[in-house]
Design an enzyme around this catalytic site. Structure first.
Site, PDB file in Angstrom:
ATOM      1  N   ARG A 188      -4.954   7.374   2.668  1.00 57.21           N
ATOM      2  CA  ARG A 188      -3.659   6.847   1.963  1.00 57.21           C
ATOM      3  C   ARG A 188      -3.234   7.949   1.286  1.00 57.21           C
ATOM      4  O   ARG A 188      -1.844   8.084   1.079  1.00 57.21           O
ATOM      5  CB  ARG A 188      -3.698   5.821   1.205  1.00 57.21           C
ATOM      6  N   ARG A 196       1.014  -4.970  -5.494  1.00 56.34           N
ATOM      7  CA  ARG A 196       1.137  -6.213  -4.751  1.00 56.34           C
ATOM      8  C   ARG A 196       1.127  -7.252  -5.790  1.00 56.34           C
ATOM      9  O   ARG A 196       0.914  -7.211  -6.904  1.00 56.34           O
ATOM     10  CB  ARG A 196      -0.401  -6.492  -4.019  1.00 56.34           C
ATOM     11  N   ARG A 235      -5.626  -1.749   9.578  1.00 53.96           N
ATOM     12  CA  ARG A 235      -5.506  -2.879   9.506  1.00 53.96           C
ATOM     13  C   ARG A 235      -5.701  -3.507  11.017  1.00 53.96           C
ATOM     14  O   ARG A 235      -6.585  -3.283  11.427  1.00 53.96           O
ATOM     15  CB  ARG A 235      -4.411  -3.606   8.982  1.00 53.96           C
ATOM     16  N   THR A 253       4.221   2.622   5.491  1.00 55.67           N
ATOM     17  CA  THR A 253       2.751   2.151   5.641  1.00 55.67           C
ATOM     18  C   THR A 253       2.189   3.144   6.508  1.00 55.67           C
ATOM     19  O   THR A 253       2.743   3.698   7.509  1.00 55.67           O
ATOM     20  CB  THR A 253       2.691   0.865   6.059  1.00 55.67           C
ATOM     21  N   ASP A 266      -0.239   2.345   8.437  1.00 58.47           N
ATOM     22  CA  ASP A 266      -0.648   1.593   9.536  1.00 58.47           C
ATOM     23  C   ASP A 266      -0.141   1.574  10.933  1.00 58.47           C
ATOM     24  O   ASP A 266      -0.656   1.130  11.740  1.00 58.47           O
ATOM     25  CB  ASP A 266      -0.903   0.170   9.100  1.00 58.47           C
ATOM     26  N   ALA A 317      15.324  11.048  -0.813  1.00 55.66           N
ATOM     27  CA  ALA A 317      16.434  11.017   0.050  1.00 55.66           C
ATOM     28  C   ALA A 317      17.423   9.727  -0.261  1.00 55.66           C
ATOM     29  O   ALA A 317      18.557  10.221  -0.545  1.00 55.66           O
ATOM     30  CB  ALA A 317      15.902  10.824   1.406  1.00 55.66           C
ATOM     31  N   VAL A 318      16.822   8.735  -0.855  1.00 64.43           N
ATOM     32  CA  VAL A 318      17.857   7.655  -1.178  1.00 64.43           C
ATOM     33  C   VAL A 318      18.607   8.084  -2.611  1.00 64.43           C
ATOM     34  O   VAL A 318      19.736   7.866  -2.540  1.00 64.43           O
ATOM     35  CB  VAL A 318      16.913   6.296  -1.548  1.00 64.43           C
ATOM     36  N   VAL A 319      17.785   8.459  -3.493  1.00 70.85           N
ATOM     37  CA  VAL A 319      18.571   8.700  -4.734  1.00 70.85           C
ATOM     38  C   VAL A 319      19.546  10.211  -4.675  1.00 70.85           C
ATOM     39  O   VAL A 319      20.807   9.831  -4.895  1.00 70.85           O
ATOM     40  CB  VAL A 319      17.349   9.327  -5.802  1.00 70.85           C
ATOM     41  N   LYS A 332     -23.776  17.594  26.091  1.00 68.70           N
ATOM     42  CA  LYS A 332     -22.723  17.301  24.882  1.00 68.70           C
ATOM     43  C   LYS A 332     -23.900  17.409  23.496  1.00 68.70           C
ATOM     44  O   LYS A 332     -24.817  16.689  23.563  1.00 68.70           O
ATOM     45  CB  LYS A 332     -22.199  16.101  25.053  1.00 68.70           C
ATOM     46  N   ASP A 365       2.318  -0.407  12.047  1.00 71.34           N
ATOM     47  CA  ASP A 365       2.015  -1.769  12.677  1.00 71.34           C
ATOM     48  C   ASP A 365       3.310  -2.672  12.841  1.00 71.34           C
ATOM     49  O   ASP A 365       3.371  -3.631  12.660  1.00 71.34           O
ATOM     50  CB  ASP A 365       0.959  -2.470  11.899  1.00 71.34           C
ATOM     51  N   GLU A 412     -10.728  -0.104  11.749  1.00 68.50           N
ATOM     52  CA  GLU A 412     -11.248  -1.050  10.865  1.00 68.50           C
ATOM     53  C   GLU A 412     -10.838  -2.653  11.238  1.00 68.50           C
ATOM     54  O   GLU A 412     -11.774  -3.220  11.035  1.00 68.50           O
ATOM     55  CB  GLU A 412     -10.728  -0.907   9.331  1.00 68.50           C
ATOM     56  N   ASP A 443       4.311  -4.412   6.303  1.00 71.63           N
ATOM     57  CA  ASP A 443       5.153  -5.827   6.925  1.00 71.63           C
ATOM     58  C   ASP A 443       5.185  -6.717   5.697  1.00 71.63           C
ATOM     59  O   ASP A 443       6.130  -7.246   6.039  1.00 71.63           O
ATOM     60  CB  ASP A 443       3.996  -6.204   7.748  1.00 71.63           C
ATOM     61  N   GLY A 454       0.959  -1.145  -0.173  1.00 71.62           N
ATOM     62  CA  GLY A 454      -0.088   0.024  -0.174  1.00 71.62           C
ATOM     63  C   GLY A 454       0.926   1.132   0.069  1.00 71.62           C
ATOM     64  O   GLY A 454       1.896   1.223   0.485  1.00 71.62           O
TER      65      GLY A 454
END
Ligand code: ATP
Length: 320
Positions: free
Chosen positions: A253, A72, A171, A125, A127, A22-24, A213, A129, A222, A103, A11
């Site tokens: 996302r 994916r 997730r 990600t 998430d 940054a990597v490049v 209230k 996680d 989720e 993950d 994702g």
């Protein structure tokens, strides 16, 4: 190490572009040749590989998504597809690969590392996680996106005097719900790590109403077993209050990454290249407190995430 590659997989998450940049740029700074692999492991298997230069990553630090695109890949999970991925890296003489993903992507990367490719795993990600890092690239932006929606929902919920169940992503991890719930002043937060206490939830809503209230915001991750519609109808039945469901979905996302995600991505991307330049073995890169850290890939992927119970308690206290 002379030639490295960078890939985004699984994702997408806001800040992936800042990590690619940054990597490049760090690779070029260190005199390394750098290839961008498109569409995750699927593109790797197909040889969708382009050399990158300083200009390839111009004007992307502020953009959501990933310029390398992502996918994916079922094929990567087969022995034939996996071997083609390994062969393709050899064809391009890519000795070190920076994998930015969640993950699943990093489990795939771990398998590549066991075939002799040096891997630098970056947690990309929304998430949050992964056990080897306090925060993943994209999580902070997702939390801020949820917050902005919660603000809008709060306005309309107040006008109508209703409860709203706001379903957020993550997730099986409740962090988006927990952080956005606390920062957004939600009345109740439901996360998969903790069993739903429907009595306590309804009691809180009724007590809130009795105190004047005008609305109740319930944030449900989720991964919580009881689904949002079932939850809303139970709340309506047991409190007598109209209860709506809003599923935020993929809005979480996208979007321009927050400063925090851009900084995280930039620091992690730089660390990955520094390690490759120093001929390090495969590592997973994370953040602990304010320090960028790196771990042996096998150990990193075995680390378990633990719930921040202090934050959950705080959210409970502050939403009396
Ligand atoms: P997100 O957390 O955002 O969903 P993710 O990286 O966890 O991202 P996945 O769909 O789980 O997303 O994984 C991305 C790809 O990584 C898969 O399509 C597959 O090709 C590969 N992958 C996932 N799990 C494994 C595994 N256990 N072994 C090898 N490859 C894997």
């Amino acid at each position: 190490m002379k030639t490295i590659g960078v890939i985004t997989s699984g994702g997408d998450s806001p800040g992936m572009n800042a990590a690619i940049r940054a990597v490049v740029r760090s690779a070029i700074y260190h005199g390394l040749k750098v290839y961008g692999i498109e569409r995750g492991y699927e593109g790797l298997i197909n040889g969708d590989i382009q050399e990158m230069n300083v200009a390839s990553v111009s004007d992307i630090i502020q953009r959501g998504g990933t310029i390398l695109r992502t996918a994916r890949s079922e094929d990567f999970m087969t022995s034939g597809g996996f071997q083609r991925a390994v062969d393709m890296l050899a064809n391009f003489e890519i000795e070190g690969l920076v994998v930015i993903g969640g993950d699943g992507s990093l489990r795939g990367a771990l398998k590549l590392s066991q075939e002799g490719v040096t891997i630098m795993g970056l947690p990309g990600t929304i998430d949050n996680d992964l056990g080897f890092t306090d925060f993943t690239i994209g999580f902070d932006t997702a939390v801020n996106t949820v917050l902005s929606s919660v603000g809008n929902i709060r306005d309309t919920s107040s006008s109508h005097g209703r409860s709203t169940v706001v379903e957020v992503m993550g997730r099986n991890c409740g962090d988006i719900a927990l952080y956005a719930g606390l920062a957004g002043g939600a009345e109740y937060i439901l996360i998969p790590e903790k069993e739903v206490d429907i009595n306590a939830l309804c009691r809180k809503i009724v007590q809130g109403k009795n105190r004047g209230k005008l609305h109740s915001i319930i944030i449900r991750a989720e991964g919580v077993e009881m689904d949002s519609n079932e939850l809303a109808s139970l709340i309506s039945q047991r409190t007598g209050l109209e209860t709506k469901v809003v599923v935020l979905g993929y809005t979480q996302r996208g979007g321009s990454p927050t400063a925090r995600d851009r900084l995280l991505a930039s620091k992690m991307g730089y660390r990955a290249v520094e390690l490759l330049k120093a001929d390090s073995a495969s590592r997973a890169i994370g953040i602990r407190g304010i320090q960028v850290v790196d771990y042996n890939m096998v150990e990193a992927m075995a680390m378990k995430r633990s719930l921040n119970t202090e934050l959950l308690e705080l959210a409970d206290i502050l939403s009396i």
